[in-house]
Write a protein that holds these residues in place. Structure first.
Motif, PDB file in Angstrom:
ATOM      1  N   LEU A 247       0.897  -1.114  -0.013  1.00  0.00           N
ATOM      2  CA  LEU A 247      -0.085   0.026  -0.068  1.00  0.00           C
ATOM      3  C   LEU A 247       0.966   1.203   0.115  1.00  0.00           C
ATOM      4  CD1 LEU A 247      -2.352  -0.977   2.818  1.00  0.00           C
ATOM      5  CD2 LEU A 247      -2.752  -1.258   0.556  1.00  0.00           C
ATOM      6  N   TRP A 248       0.417   2.294  -0.674  1.00  0.00           N
ATOM      7  CA  TRP A 248       1.129   3.702  -0.722  1.00  0.00           C
ATOM      8  C   TRP A 248       0.613   4.342   0.489  1.00  0.00           C
ATOM      9  CZ3 TRP A 248       5.754   3.874  -3.056  1.00  0.00           C
ATOM     10  CH2 TRP A 248       5.911   3.318  -4.299  1.00  0.00           C
ATOM     11  N   GLU A 249       1.413   5.138   0.969  1.00  0.00           N
ATOM     12  CA  GLU A 249       1.091   6.057   1.869  1.00  0.00           C
ATOM     13  C   GLU A 249      -0.244   6.765   1.464  1.00  0.00           C
ATOM     14  OE1 GLU A 249       3.153   9.843   4.246  1.00  0.00           O
ATOM     15  OE2 GLU A 249       4.294   8.960   2.636  1.00  0.00           O
ATOM     16  N   HIS A 250      -0.047   7.363   0.314  1.00  0.00           N
ATOM     17  CA  HIS A 250      -1.266   8.414  -0.168  1.00  0.00           C
ATOM     18  C   HIS A 250      -2.742   7.281  -0.169  1.00  0.00           C
ATOM     19  CE1 HIS A 250       0.044   6.652  -4.130  1.00  0.00           C
ATOM     20  NE2 HIS A 250      -1.132   6.567  -4.443  1.00  0.00           N
ATOM     21  N   GLU A 251      -2.613   6.053  -0.325  1.00  0.00           N
ATOM     22  CA  GLU A 251      -3.980   5.134  -0.467  1.00  0.00           C
ATOM     23  C   GLU A 251      -4.508   5.334   1.166  1.00  0.00           C
ATOM     24  OE1 GLU A 251      -3.484   1.883  -3.240  1.00  0.00           O
ATOM     25  OE2 GLU A 251      -1.680   1.813  -1.908  1.00  0.00           O
ATOM     26  N   LEU A 252      -3.796   5.732   2.230  1.00  0.00           N
ATOM     27  CA  LEU A 252      -4.416   5.809   3.441  1.00  0.00           C
ATOM     28  C   LEU A 252      -5.207   6.891   3.614  1.00  0.00           C
ATOM     29  CD1 LEU A 252      -1.531   4.367   5.201  1.00  0.00           C
ATOM     30  CD2 LEU A 252      -3.241   3.065   4.422  1.00  0.00           C
ATOM     31  N   ALA A 253      -5.389   7.933   2.809  1.00  0.00           N
ATOM     32  CA  ALA A 253      -6.064   9.024   2.914  1.00  0.00           C
ATOM     33  C   ALA A 253      -7.528   8.656   3.303  1.00  0.00           C
ATOM     34  CB  ALA A 253      -6.193   9.865   1.705  1.00  0.00           C
ATOM     35  N   LYS A 254      -8.072   9.465   3.994  1.00  0.00           N
ATOM     36  CA  LYS A 254      -9.733   9.157   4.355  1.00  0.00           C
ATOM     37  C   LYS A 254     -10.601   9.019   3.109  1.00  0.00           C
ATOM     38  CE  LYS A 254     -12.813   9.026   7.847  1.00  0.00           C
ATOM     39  NZ  LYS A 254     -12.302   7.930   8.800  1.00  0.00           N
ATOM     40  N   GLN A 255     -10.538   9.849   2.152  1.00  0.00           N
ATOM     41  CA  GLN A 255     -11.305   9.625   0.768  1.00  0.00           C
ATOM     42  C   GLN A 255     -11.103   8.362   0.306  1.00  0.00           C
ATOM     43  OE1 GLN A 255      -9.111  12.124   1.500  1.00  0.00           O
ATOM     44  NE2 GLN A 255      -7.989  12.861  -0.503  1.00  0.00           N
ATOM     45  N   ARG A 256     -10.010   7.423   0.318  1.00  0.00           N
ATOM     46  CA  ARG A 256      -9.714   6.346  -0.453  1.00  0.00           C
ATOM     47  C   ARG A 256      -9.872   5.416   0.680  1.00  0.00           C
ATOM     48  NH1 ARG A 256      -4.545   7.079  -4.424  1.00  0.00           N
ATOM     49  NH2 ARG A 256      -5.043   9.316  -4.960  1.00  0.00           N
ATOM     50  N   GLU A 257     -10.426   5.597   1.754  1.00  0.00           N
ATOM     51  CA  GLU A 257     -10.729   4.227   2.853  1.00  0.00           C
ATOM     52  C   GLU A 257     -11.558   3.222   2.005  1.00  0.00           C
ATOM     53  OE1 GLU A 257     -12.131   4.071   7.263  1.00  0.00           O
ATOM     54  OE2 GLU A 257     -10.901   5.559   6.751  1.00  0.00           O
ATOM     55  N   LYS A 258     -12.702   3.476   1.408  1.00  0.00           N
ATOM     56  CA  LYS A 258     -13.371   2.411   1.050  1.00  0.00           C
ATOM     57  C   LYS A 258     -12.581   1.401   0.053  1.00  0.00           C
ATOM     58  CE  LYS A 258     -18.050   4.446   1.530  1.00  0.00           C
ATOM     59  NZ  LYS A 258     -19.298   4.792   0.947  1.00  0.00           N
ATOM     60  N   ARG A 259     -12.037   2.042  -0.853  1.00  0.00           N
ATOM     61  CA  ARG A 259     -11.197   1.430  -1.791  1.00  0.00           C
ATOM     62  C   ARG A 259     -10.248   0.398  -1.128  1.00  0.00           C
ATOM     63  NH1 ARG A 259      -8.753   5.206  -5.536  1.00  0.00           N
ATOM     64  NH2 ARG A 259     -10.661   6.061  -5.784  1.00  0.00           N
ATOM     65  N   LEU A 260      -9.512   0.880  -0.261  1.00  0.00           N
ATOM     66  CA  LEU A 260      -8.450   0.502   0.755  1.00  0.00           C
ATOM     67  C   LEU A 260      -9.062  -0.882   1.197  1.00  0.00           C
ATOM     68  CD1 LEU A 260      -5.604   0.115   2.101  1.00  0.00           C
ATOM     69  CD2 LEU A 260      -6.571   1.630   3.756  1.00  0.00           C
ATOM     70  N   LEU A 261     -10.185  -0.536   1.864  1.00  0.00           N
ATOM     71  CA  LEU A 261     -10.969  -1.800   2.639  1.00  0.00           C
ATOM     72  C   LEU A 261     -11.439  -2.997   1.725  1.00  0.00           C
ATOM     73  CD1 LEU A 261     -12.825   0.267   5.241  1.00  0.00           C
ATOM     74  CD2 LEU A 261     -11.022  -1.454   5.654  1.00  0.00           C
TER      75      LEU A 261
END
Length: 150
Positions: free
Chosen positions: A126-140
């Motif tokens: 995971l990239w650091e920028h993928e942990l942004a709040k607006q990307r949380e659904k995609r990350l999960l």
């Protein structure tokens, strides 16, 4: 442009950069796990990987997060230190040093990922920028897919 710090001060500043437990990376993902009820993970677990058919301590890696039962290893890579294609900004000073440093980090990341996959682990980087709040659904969603395949 020359460095604004003396060599000793720069060394002190750089020594404070932590290899794990960073607020913007690992601690952020840990907060996401807890908020979403994701369980079964452990931090900084040493995994032995075989190199050349032999297992030894030099062949051990420590993913940021490990789901042992599912055999999923997660690495949270900082955009600067791991050369993110989207956010990496090449420093203006000591470019040869930084180019070599980032290239070594990227090569190590590739090597570790291959070795873990060869040992039967699913690896999520995971990239650091993928942990942004607006990307949380995609990350999960990505995390749940990886855990479900196990």
């Amino acid at each position: 442009m020359p460095d604004v710090f003396s060599k000793a001060k720069r060394s002190e500043v750089m020594s404070r950069i932590r290899s794990h437990g960073n607020k913007g990376t690992e601690l952020r993902l840990m907060a996401v796990f807890r908020a979403q009820g994701v369980t079964g993970w452990r931090r900084q677990i040493r995994l032995s990987i075989s190199q050349g058919g032999m297992r030894n301590d030099r062949g051990a890696v420590r993913p940021d997060f490990v789901f042992r039962r599912e055999k999923v290893a997660i690495f949270v890579d900082g955009c600067f230190w791991h050369g993110c294609p989207e956010h990496f900004r090449r420093p203006k000073s000591r470019q040869k040093f930084w180019d070599a440093k980032i290239a070594r980090n990227i090569a190590r990341d590739v090597s570790v990922t291959k070795a873990l996959r060869k040992a039967g682990w699913r690896v999520l980087r995971l990239w650091e920028h993928e942990l942004a709040k607006q990307r949380e659904k995609r990350l999960l969603a990505r995390l749940r897919r990886a855990l479900a395949r196990a």
